[in-house]
Design a protein around this motif. Structure first.
Motif, PDB file in Angstrom:
ATOM      1  N   GLN A  30      30.439  88.341  13.857  1.00 38.93           N
ATOM      2  CA  GLN A  30      31.407  88.255  14.936  1.00 38.93           C
ATOM      3  C   GLN A  30      32.138  89.574  15.142  1.00 38.93           C
ATOM      4  O   GLN A  30      32.466  90.270  14.191  1.00 38.93           O
ATOM      5  CB  GLN A  30      32.416  87.152  14.614  1.00 38.93           C
ATOM      6  N   ASP A  33      36.288  88.001  19.686  1.00 44.37           N
ATOM      7  CA  ASP A  33      36.252  86.539  19.744  1.00 44.37           C
ATOM      8  C   ASP A  33      34.851  85.980  19.955  1.00 44.37           C
ATOM      9  O   ASP A  33      34.674  84.781  20.147  1.00 44.37           O
ATOM     10  CB  ASP A  33      37.198  86.012  20.826  1.00 44.37           C
ATOM     11  N   SER A  34      33.819  86.838  19.927  1.00 42.56           N
ATOM     12  CA  SER A  34      32.463  86.328  20.139  1.00 42.56           C
ATOM     13  C   SER A  34      31.523  86.810  19.044  1.00 42.56           C
ATOM     14  O   SER A  34      31.780  87.807  18.378  1.00 42.56           O
ATOM     15  CB  SER A  34      31.946  86.743  21.517  1.00 42.56           C
ATOM     16  N   ARG A  45      31.725  81.715  21.047  1.00 41.18           N
ATOM     17  CA  ARG A  45      33.036  82.292  21.321  1.00 41.18           C
ATOM     18  C   ARG A  45      34.087  81.462  20.596  1.00 41.18           C
ATOM     19  O   ARG A  45      34.025  80.235  20.602  1.00 41.18           O
ATOM     20  CB  ARG A  45      33.312  82.313  22.811  1.00 41.18           C
TER      21      ARG A  45
END
Length: 133
Positions: A30, A33-34, A45
């Motif tokens: 990651q 946020d994704s 996400r």
């Protein structure tokens, strides 16, 4: 009250997870946020304690950094896989190599005799120094 409000940092699901229901383990990576999953290559996400895969499957995140559990809406649960750091490691900055011996989630180092604890993809030395696996 001192007027300060604390809010959680972005949840980072990076790590290796064991999956329920006979599904293969998965490595999540990651940024922000994704993130992406291997195998499979699917993307997700994160928003707060929720995670959504691009195909619409949603998950609820619980636990602490380095040891999150994800319960997905498709019935699969991801739990952090225990990492065993036992082995000999070369060190940077001219430090001597170190031999780690681990049982369960904790271990010791030689030379030095310091101890550490592993939680998900994080390791913490007894003196508070942390690292990412």
């Amino acid at each position: 009250s001192n007027g300060i409000t604390y809010t959680p940092k972005q949840v980072d699901l990076t790590g290796t997870y064991a999956a329920s229901a006979g599904s293969p383990e998965v490595q999540l990576t990651q940024k922000g946020d994704s993130g992406t999953a291997k195998p499979g290559g699917w993307t997700y996400r994160v928003s707060g304690s929720k995670v959504t895969i691009v195909n619409g499957v949603t998950g609820t995140i619980s636990g602490a950094p380095g040891s999150y559990t994800i319960v997905w809406s498709n019935g699969i649960t991801y739990t952090p896989k225990q990492v065993d750091l036992t082995g000999t490691y070369a060190a940077s900055a001219g430090s001597p190599e170190v031999q780690l011996t681990q049982k369960g989630d904790s271990g010791t180092a030689k030379p030095g005799g310091w101890t550490y604890r592993v939680s998900g993809s994080k390791v913490t030395i007894v003196n508070g120094v942390t690292g990412t696996i």
